[in-house]
Design an enzyme around this catalytic site. Structure first.
Site, mmCIF file in Angstrom:
data_model
loop_
_atom_site.group_PDB
_atom_site.id
_atom_site.type_symbol
_atom_site.label_atom_id
_atom_site.label_comp_id
_atom_site.label_asym_id
_atom_site.label_seq_id
_atom_site.Cartn_x
_atom_site.Cartn_y
_atom_site.Cartn_z
ATOM 1 N N LYS A 93 0.975 -1.198 -0.154
ATOM 2 C CA LYS A 93 0.183 -0.151 -0.019
ATOM 3 C C LYS A 93 0.632 1.173 0.011
ATOM 4 O O LYS A 93 0.553 2.492 -0.431
ATOM 5 C CB LYS A 93 -0.932 -0.008 1.237
ATOM 6 C CG LYS A 93 -2.130 -0.881 0.955
ATOM 7 C CD LYS A 93 -2.981 -0.993 1.957
ATOM 8 C CE LYS A 93 -4.087 -1.994 1.742
ATOM 9 N NZ LYS A 93 -5.257 -1.979 2.711
ATOM 10 N N ASN A 137 -4.771 2.110 -1.765
ATOM 11 C CA ASN A 137 -5.272 0.763 -2.050
ATOM 12 C C ASN A 137 -6.067 0.489 -3.296
ATOM 13 O O ASN A 137 -6.663 -0.307 -3.607
ATOM 14 C CB ASN A 137 -6.286 0.387 -0.670
ATOM 15 C CG ASN A 137 -7.797 0.990 -0.759
ATOM 16 O OD1 ASN A 137 -7.662 2.296 -1.055
ATOM 17 N ND2 ASN A 137 -8.754 0.167 -0.355
ATOM 18 N N GLY A 197 -0.259 -1.811 15.260
ATOM 19 C CA GLY A 197 0.311 -1.957 13.869
ATOM 20 C C GLY A 197 0.528 -0.590 13.232
ATOM 21 O O GLY A 197 -0.269 0.300 13.534
ATOM 22 N N GLY A 234 0.446 -0.043 5.776
ATOM 23 C CA GLY A 234 -0.309 1.033 5.191
ATOM 24 C C GLY A 234 -1.740 1.070 5.560
ATOM 25 O O GLY A 234 -2.170 2.498 5.685
ATOM 26 N N ALA A 235 -2.489 -0.057 6.098
ATOM 27 C CA ALA A 235 -4.017 0.252 6.392
ATOM 28 C C ALA A 235 -4.178 0.896 7.622
ATOM 29 O O ALA A 235 -5.004 1.845 7.743
ATOM 30 C CB ALA A 235 -4.146 -1.359 6.724
#
Length: 252
Positions: A72, A93, A132, A135-136
Site C-alpha cells: 500500500k 489501496n 500496527g 499502510g492500512a
C-alpha cells in the site's frame, strides 16, 4: 454507469503478495456475474513490487487495481498521480488507470473504516489504540482524526511515530482507550490461535474492538474482547464498503 461500460470488457485486479485467499477477487467476480457485466478480476501476486510495471504492460484493457498488504505504501513511486486524500494518508489501496494509461492512486480504506465503525460510536469513544503501523493503519488514523477521535500507535518496536510498544501497555492504558483497532495480520487464517499481546483484562463493555481481519470471522482478538463484554467488529463491512468505493472511482 455509461453505455460504454456495458459493452466493453475491462480487466481489474488485486496487487499483493500471497493473496490466493483474497476477498477482492471473489467479491468482484460475483458482482460482475450478478450485474451481468463482461469484466474480469484477477490477482497480481507479486514477490516484489517492481514486477508491477511488466504486469500492467502485459495486461490488456486494464482499468483499475486494488492494492493490499504489503504494497500500500511501496506502490506510490510507480504511480503518476495521487488524489488529495491518498496524499494525506500516505497509502494507496485503489488505482485508476486513465484512457492515456496514467496510474492515479486513491485510498478507499479510509472510507470503508469510517462508515463501518460510525454506527457503533458513542460519546465515550474519544480515544483509540491502533495496533500496527502498516499502510492500512494510516487510513485508520486519518479516519479517526476526521471523526475527532485521538489515537496512539502501538508497535513491537519503538520507532518514529510509535507512541507505545507492547511491553509498555498497561491495563490502565487499555481502560483509557475505548477503541482498539487491530491493523496487524495476527490471527489471520490459518494462524487463528494467535492474537495481539495486550492486557485484555483492561477491556470492558464500554470498549469497541475492531479487527481489520475478516477470515476467521471472529478472531482470537475479537473473541477475548467479546468475553469482556466489548462491542466487536471484523473487517468484512470495511472491505465491502472500500470495494464499492473503488468501483465508483473506476467508473467516474
Amino acid at each position: 454507469m455509461d453505455n460504454e461500460h456495458d459493452v466493453l470488457k475491462y480487466n481489474f485486479g488485486l496487487v499483493g503478495k500471497d493473496i490466493s485467499y483474497s476477498f477482492s477477487r471473489a467479491y468482484f467476480s460475483e458482482k460482475f456475474k450478478n450485474e451481468n457485466l463482461p469484466h474480469t478480476y484477477q490477482n497480481f501476486d507479486l514477490q516484489d513490487i517492481s514486477e508491477i510495471e511488466s504486469e500492467i504492460a502485459s495486461t490488456q484493457n486494464l482499468k483499475g487495481l486494488n492494492v493490499t498488504i504489503p504494497y500500500k505504501e511501496a506502490i506510490i513511486p510507480y504511480l503518476d498521480k495521487l488524489n488529495k486524500k491518498a496524499t494525506k494518508i500516505g497509502a494507496v489501496n485503489t488505482i485508476k488507470i486513465s484512457k492515456k494509461g496514467k496510474l492515479i492512486g486513491y485510498n478507499t480504506d479510509y472510507y470503508g473504516f469510517k462508515h463501518s465503525i460510525k454506527p457503533h460510536l458513542e460519546q465515550h469513544h474519544k480515544s483509540a489504540l491502533i495496533l500496527g503501523t502498516g499502510g492500512a493503519s494510516k487510513a485508520i488514523a486519518y479516519a479517526l482524526k476526521k471523526m475527532g477521535i485521538t489515537y496512539h500507535y502501538l508497535s513491537r518496536t519503538n520507532k518514529k511515530g510509535v507512541d507505545f510498544t507492547y511491553n509498555e501497555l498497561t491495563e490502565d492504558l487499555i481502560e483509557k482507550h475505548k477503541i482498539i483497532i487491530n491493523c496487524t495480520p495476527l490471527g489471520t487464517f490459518p494462524d487463528v490461535n494467535i492474537c495481539p499481546n495486550i492486557p485484555y483484562d483492561g477491556i470492558s463493555k464500554g470498549h469497541i474492538l475492531y479487527d481489520l481481519i475478516y477470515n476467521p470471522e471472529v478472531t482470537k482478538f475479537l473473541e477475548i474482547g467479546g468475553l469482556q463484554g466489548a462491542t466487536t467488529i471484523n473487517g468484512l463491512d470495511m472491505l465491502k464498503l472500500q470495494a464499492e468505493k473503488s468501483w465508483d472511482i473506476w467508473n467516474q
